[in-house]
Each structure stands twice: as structure tokens, then as C-alpha cells.
Enzyme design. Structure first.
Site, PDB file in Angstrom:
ATOM      1  N   GLU A  15      10.804 -99.158 -73.977  1.00 17.56           N
ATOM      2  CA  GLU A  15       9.980 -98.142 -73.325  1.00 17.56           C
ATOM      3  C   GLU A  15      10.782 -97.153 -72.488  1.00 17.56           C
ATOM      4  O   GLU A  15      10.205 -96.287 -71.848  1.00 17.56           O
ATOM      5  CB  GLU A  15       8.911 -98.812 -72.458  1.00 17.56           C
TER       6      GLU A  15
ATOM      7  N   LEU B 163       2.355-106.292 -70.635  1.00 14.27           N
ATOM      8  CA  LEU B 163       1.997-106.412 -72.052  1.00 14.27           C
ATOM      9  C   LEU B 163       0.746-105.560 -72.317  1.00 14.27           C
ATOM     10  O   LEU B 163      -0.338-106.058 -72.563  1.00 14.27           O
ATOM     11  CB  LEU B 163       1.771-107.880 -72.404  1.00 14.27           C
ATOM     12  N   HIS B 164       0.928-104.246 -72.238  1.00 10.25           N
ATOM     13  CA  HIS B 164      -0.156-103.290 -72.460  1.00 10.25           C
ATOM     14  C   HIS B 164      -0.273-102.983 -73.952  1.00 10.25           C
ATOM     15  O   HIS B 164       0.395-103.612 -74.775  1.00 10.25           O
ATOM     16  CB  HIS B 164       0.090-102.019 -71.633  1.00 10.25           C
ATOM     17  N   ALA B 165      -1.100-102.022 -74.320  1.00  7.33           N
ATOM     18  CA  ALA B 165      -1.389-101.755 -75.739  1.00  7.33           C
ATOM     19  C   ALA B 165      -0.149-101.410 -76.562  1.00  7.33           C
ATOM     20  O   ALA B 165       0.064-101.961 -77.646  1.00  7.33           O
ATOM     21  CB  ALA B 165      -2.424-100.642 -75.867  1.00  7.33           C
TER      22      ALA B 165
END
Length: 89
Positions: free
Chosen positions: A87, A14-16
Site C-alpha cells: 500500500e 485488513l480493509h477491502a
């Protein structure tokens, strides 16, 4: 109220960018949406709170959704996690 769990399965967690995509989903709904580890829950409509969770790949998160559109919100959030935040992995 819906109280369920989600697994973070995308490579970067759960990155930017993933958090931003999650905010796009959660902010569309009127329901109160919270995520967390165990009993510690944060507002899933707040980008800084999401980033502070430090949810890497393999983390199991608790999802609590409460409100008039809780079922639709929960379905869309689960779909986003299942799609690995789109992604392209």
C-alpha cells in the site's frame, strides 16, 4: 499443517483493498487456509469473511494452512502482510 500468527501492520488494517490482495494470494493455493482471532477461524478465501474479521492495525491473527502446498501458501501470505499489502506506506 501450519499454525502460526501474523501481525496486521499496515495503516488501514485488513480493509477491502488489502482483503482483495489477500484473496488473490489465497485463491492460488489448493490448501485450506484459515485466519482468525483465537479459536474463531474463517475461510481466508472468502472476502466477506475477511472483512467481517474487523482486523485493524495492531491485530494479531492466527493463520492455519493445511494441504499439499501449505508451505508456499504460508510464505506468500506472510510476505504480503510484511509488505503491508503493497500500500506504499
Amino acid at each position: 499443517m501450519i499454525d502460526t500468527s501474523l501481525d496486521v501492520i499496515n495503516k488501514l488494517g485488513l480493509h477491502a483493498r488489502a482483503s482483495g490482495k489477500l484473496i488473490e494470494v489465497t485463491s492460488k493455493y489448493r490448501s485450506n487456509i484459515q485466519l482468525g482471532k483465537g479459536k474463531e477461524l474463517i475461510d481466508a478465501k472468502n472476502i466477506m469473511s475477511l472483512l467481517m474479521l474487523g482486523a485493524g492495525k495492531g491485530t494479531t491473527l492466527r493463520l492455519v494452512v493445511d494441504g499439499t502446498d501449505e508451505e508456499k501458501a504460508c510464505e506468500e501470505i506472510k510476505a504480503l502482510f510484511a509488505a503491508k499489502f503493497h500500500e506504499g506506506e
